[in-house]
Design an enzyme around this catalytic site. Structure first.
Site, PDB file in Angstrom:
ATOM      1  CG  ASP A   2       0.055   9.273   0.575  1.00 49.66           C
ATOM      2  OD1 ASP A   2      -0.047   8.106   0.985  1.00 49.66           O
ATOM      3  OD2 ASP A   2      -0.618  10.223   1.013  1.00 49.66           O
ATOM      4  CG  HIS A   4      -2.021  -1.021   1.107  1.00 50.19           C
ATOM      5  ND1 HIS A   4      -3.293  -0.719   0.689  1.00 50.19           N
ATOM      6  CD2 HIS A   4      -2.007  -2.359   1.316  1.00 50.19           C
ATOM      7  CE1 HIS A   4      -4.025  -1.827   0.664  1.00 50.19           C
ATOM      8  NE2 HIS A   4      -3.267  -2.839   1.043  1.00 50.19           N
TER       9      HIS A   4
HETATM   10  P1  ADQ Z   1      -3.018   6.174   4.707  1.00 46.01           P
HETATM   11  O1  ADQ Z   1      -1.613   6.626   4.865  1.00 46.01           O
HETATM   12  O2  ADQ Z   1      -3.788   6.032   5.959  1.00 46.01           O
HETATM   13  O3  ADQ Z   1      -3.127   4.825   3.868  1.00 46.01           O
HETATM   14  P2  ADQ Z   1      -4.938   7.560   2.802  1.00 46.01           P
HETATM   15  O4  ADQ Z   1      -4.866   6.845   1.528  1.00 46.01           O
HETATM   16  O5  ADQ Z   1      -5.073   9.033   2.622  1.00 46.01           O
HETATM   17  O6  ADQ Z   1      -3.681   7.330   3.761  1.00 46.01           O
HETATM   18  O7  ADQ Z   1      -6.189   7.024   3.567  1.00 46.01           O
HETATM   19  C1  ADQ Z   1      -6.620   7.631   4.732  1.00 46.01           C
HETATM   20  C2  ADQ Z   1      -8.089   7.271   5.001  1.00 46.01           C
HETATM   21  O8  ADQ Z   1      -8.395   7.692   6.313  1.00 46.01           O
HETATM   22  C3  ADQ Z   1      -9.037   7.964   4.053  1.00 46.01           C
HETATM   23  O9  ADQ Z   1     -10.077   7.110   3.711  1.00 46.01           O
HETATM   24  C4  ADQ Z   1      -9.542   9.149   4.885  1.00 46.01           C
HETATM   25  O10 ADQ Z   1     -10.854   9.549   4.601  1.00 46.01           O
HETATM   26  C5  ADQ Z   1      -9.451   8.624   6.292  1.00 46.01           C
HETATM   27  N1  ADQ Z   1      -9.146   9.745   7.191  1.00 46.01           N
HETATM   28  C6  ADQ Z   1      -8.085  10.531   7.146  1.00 46.01           C
HETATM   29  N2  ADQ Z   1      -8.192  11.494   8.097  1.00 46.01           N
HETATM   30  C7  ADQ Z   1      -9.339  11.292   8.729  1.00 46.01           C
HETATM   31  C8  ADQ Z   1     -10.037  11.941   9.793  1.00 46.01           C
HETATM   32  N3  ADQ Z   1      -9.552  13.038  10.371  1.00 46.01           N
HETATM   33  N4  ADQ Z   1     -11.187  11.419  10.206  1.00 46.01           N
HETATM   34  C9  ADQ Z   1     -11.681  10.321   9.615  1.00 46.01           C
HETATM   35  N5  ADQ Z   1     -11.105   9.682   8.599  1.00 46.01           N
HETATM   36  C10 ADQ Z   1      -9.946  10.154   8.159  1.00 46.01           C
HETATM   37  C11 ADQ Z   1      -2.197   3.899   3.262  1.00 46.01           C
HETATM   38  C12 ADQ Z   1      -1.161   4.520   2.321  1.00 46.01           C
HETATM   39  C13 ADQ Z   1      -1.863   5.334   1.244  1.00 46.01           C
HETATM   40  C14 ADQ Z   1      -2.855   4.449   0.493  1.00 46.01           C
HETATM   41  C15 ADQ Z   1      -3.755   3.716   1.464  1.00 46.01           C
HETATM   42  C16 ADQ Z   1      -4.623   2.667   0.748  1.00 46.01           C
HETATM   43  O11 ADQ Z   1      -0.264   5.350   3.048  1.00 46.01           O
HETATM   44  O12 ADQ Z   1      -0.927   5.883   0.335  1.00 46.01           O
HETATM   45  O13 ADQ Z   1      -3.654   5.262  -0.357  1.00 46.01           O
HETATM   46  O14 ADQ Z   1      -2.999   3.027   2.454  1.00 46.01           O
HETATM   47  O15 ADQ Z   1      -3.839   1.789  -0.003  1.00 46.01           O
END
Ligand code: ADQ
Length: 459
Positions: free
Chosen positions: A362, A154
């Site tokens: 990311d 991921h």
């Molecule tokens: P993350 O690093 O956690 O994931 P991301 O892909 O942005 O990053 O996903 C975060 C999730 O958490 C999103 O669905 C978002 O809506 C939710 N989220 C973030 N802040 C929030 C808040 N304050 N309250 C509630 N929900 C919140 C890892 C990798 C990424 C990759 C994903 C999936 O680092 O690059 O996209 O896995 O493979």
């Protein structure tokens, strides 16, 4: 077709957050095919209980193992989050290389491999997720497992020069190569992985695109993860979303809203983002009192020092910018260090004129896709996206920025705020079509189709 066995550090077992895109995707795949979701229970326990807790939820069986305190410290907080996470996000400077932590990481992969192997039936397909389990495929092979094993990373696969700093990189690569299909978020990751395997381990690229390395044949390919776009669209129109937008809307009145939503992590470029917003205010007095940045960033991994330092830096930067520019009736940055329900987030995305997604690195970044899916089709906002998010590879209709370029990012915010409605609409339509087409269901289907299609599971 045999069962699907998913292995991931955290699962969507009851009590865990099942709302995330990945949880939904994996859940659907398991429900469709029948299978087992194997992983850490989330519990940290004393030495005694080291077996699996197995229970069914509908068509899905969960098989969960606890971690001991020492395992949690060495495997999860230690090697996974203090060594692998920073190196894979190009932060070798923040990495802590501790041989003992690696030993615990390897030991947990070994123990989990043994537990997982005990669950497997002959025609099962195994799908392992993410950097916590780079050695799990190899552990299954050590127990004699010959069936298919897929792996999906991921997070980014860094450039070989960066990965080579990790003292155990060769050991990890050797272990990972026991998987038949290794999925990455982007073509850039596949390129980095291939170059790493060729340069460091003498891999040979076969004419059919597969790699021959460590005496095995494997396939590396990009499977960009998506979101459940229909669901986000529905959420953005929910009562909860409207209520959240109304609550915030009353306070910001008719000012333009710029939104950032991230897990609080040094990979997300949060200080640079705040600086860019500060630069915008430095350079455009006309925007004073007319624009707000809402940054939502719930703290994560707070026991790791680098995260505590980040929190302090964000508090300081927000304080300074707000101190410099706030007026009686205007506070430029609202910084909320907490999580919100997904419906509320969707409502806030829709309210925001600009979505600011500027990670330094990311794997994908799902917030960029959620922001797009949540927009009002009649009056969509503008996505500003970092070149260094995996999402940028397929989302070039966004305003792409280099997050290290503070002035460039500030300019992009200004441009987004001033963008004419027809350009906003044109860009959004392209982005939204992509987000719907390449959604999370398409992601899991394409990965599993590729894995099922691999005829030679073991050479
Ligand atoms: P993350 O690093 O956690 O994931 P991301 O892909 O942005 O990053 O996903 C975060 C999730 O958490 C999103 O669905 C978002 O809506 C939710 N989220 C973030 N802040 C929030 C808040 N304050 N309250 C509630 N929900 C919140 C890892 C990798 C990424 C990759 C994903 C999936 O680092 O690059 O996209 O896995 O493979």
């Amino acid at each position: 077709m045999g069962r699907l066995i998913v292995a991931s550090n955290r699962t969507a077992a009851p009590g865990e957050d099942r709302a995330g895109g990945l949880a939904v995707a994996v859940w659907d795949a398991l429900a469709e095919r029948g299978g087992v979701w194997f992983g850490w229970s989330g519990a940290v326990v004393a030495q005694e209980s080291r077996g699996l807790r197995i229970f069914a939820v509908g068509a899905v069986d969960f098989a969960l193992a606890d971690l001991t305190g020492a395992e949690h410290a060495g495997f999860y907080l230690g090697y996974a989050n203090r060594a692998l996470w920073p190196v894979f996000h190009y932060r070798v400077d923040l990495a802590e290389f501790d041989d003992a932590a690696f030993d615990t990481y390897a030991a947990v992969n070994r123990r989990f491999g043994r537990l997982l192997h005990g669950l497997l039936r002959r025609d099962d397909t195994v799908w392992i997720h993410d950097y916590q389990f780079l050695l799990l495929g190899q552990e299954l092979r050590n127990h004699g497992w010959q069936g298919r094993v897929g792996f999906f990373l991921h997070i980014p696969w860094p450039a070989p020069e960066v990965l080579a700093a990790l003292p155990q990189h060769a050991r990890l690569a050797r272990g990972l190569a026991e998987c038949d299909l290794i999925g990455f978020q982007t073509r850039r990751d596949v390129g980095n992985f291939t170059r790493y395997m060729v340069e460091q381990h003498g891999a040979e690229a076969l004419p059919d695109g597969r790699l021959r390395v460590f005496g095995r044949t494997l396939r590396a390919a990009a499977f960009p993860i998506g979101i459940d776009a229909d669901d986000v669209m529905r959420m953005a129109e929910s009562t909860e979303a409207r209520a959240a937008a109304h609550r915030l809307g009353r306070i910001i009145e008719n000012r333009a809203l710029v939104i950032g939503v991230d897990r609080m992590d040094y990979s997300k470029g949060l200080p640079q983002r705040l600086q860019a917003f500060g630069r915008l205010l430095d350079e455009h007095e006309g925007l004073h009192g007319r624009v707000n940045l809402l940054q939502i960033a719930p703290p994560s991994r707070e026991t790791v020092d680098a995260y505590r330092d980040l929190r302090e830096e964000l508090d300081r930067l927000t304080g300074r910018i707000n101190g410099d520019y706030s007026d009686l009736d205007w506070t430029p940055i609202r910084y909320l260090a907490r999580g919100y329900p997904r419906e509320m987030l969707a409502g806030l995305y829709r309210l925001a004129r600009v979505g600011l997604v500027t990670p330094l690195h990311d794997g994908m970044n799902l917030v960029a896709k959620e922001y797009v899916a949540a927009q009002d089709p009649a009056d969509p906002g503008v996505l500003i996206l970092s070149h260094f998010a995996g999402a940028a590879e397929a989302m070039d209709a966004a305003l792409l920025v280099n997050p290290h370029d503070i002035t460039g990012t500030a300019d992009a915010i200004r441009r987004a705020l001033e963008m004419p409605a027809d350009e906003r609409l044109d860009r959004w339509q392209v982005l939204n079509a992509g987000v719907h087409q390449n959604d999370v269901a398409a992601w899991r289907r394409s990965f599993l189709a590729a894995l099922d299609g691999m005829t030679e599971a073991v050479p």
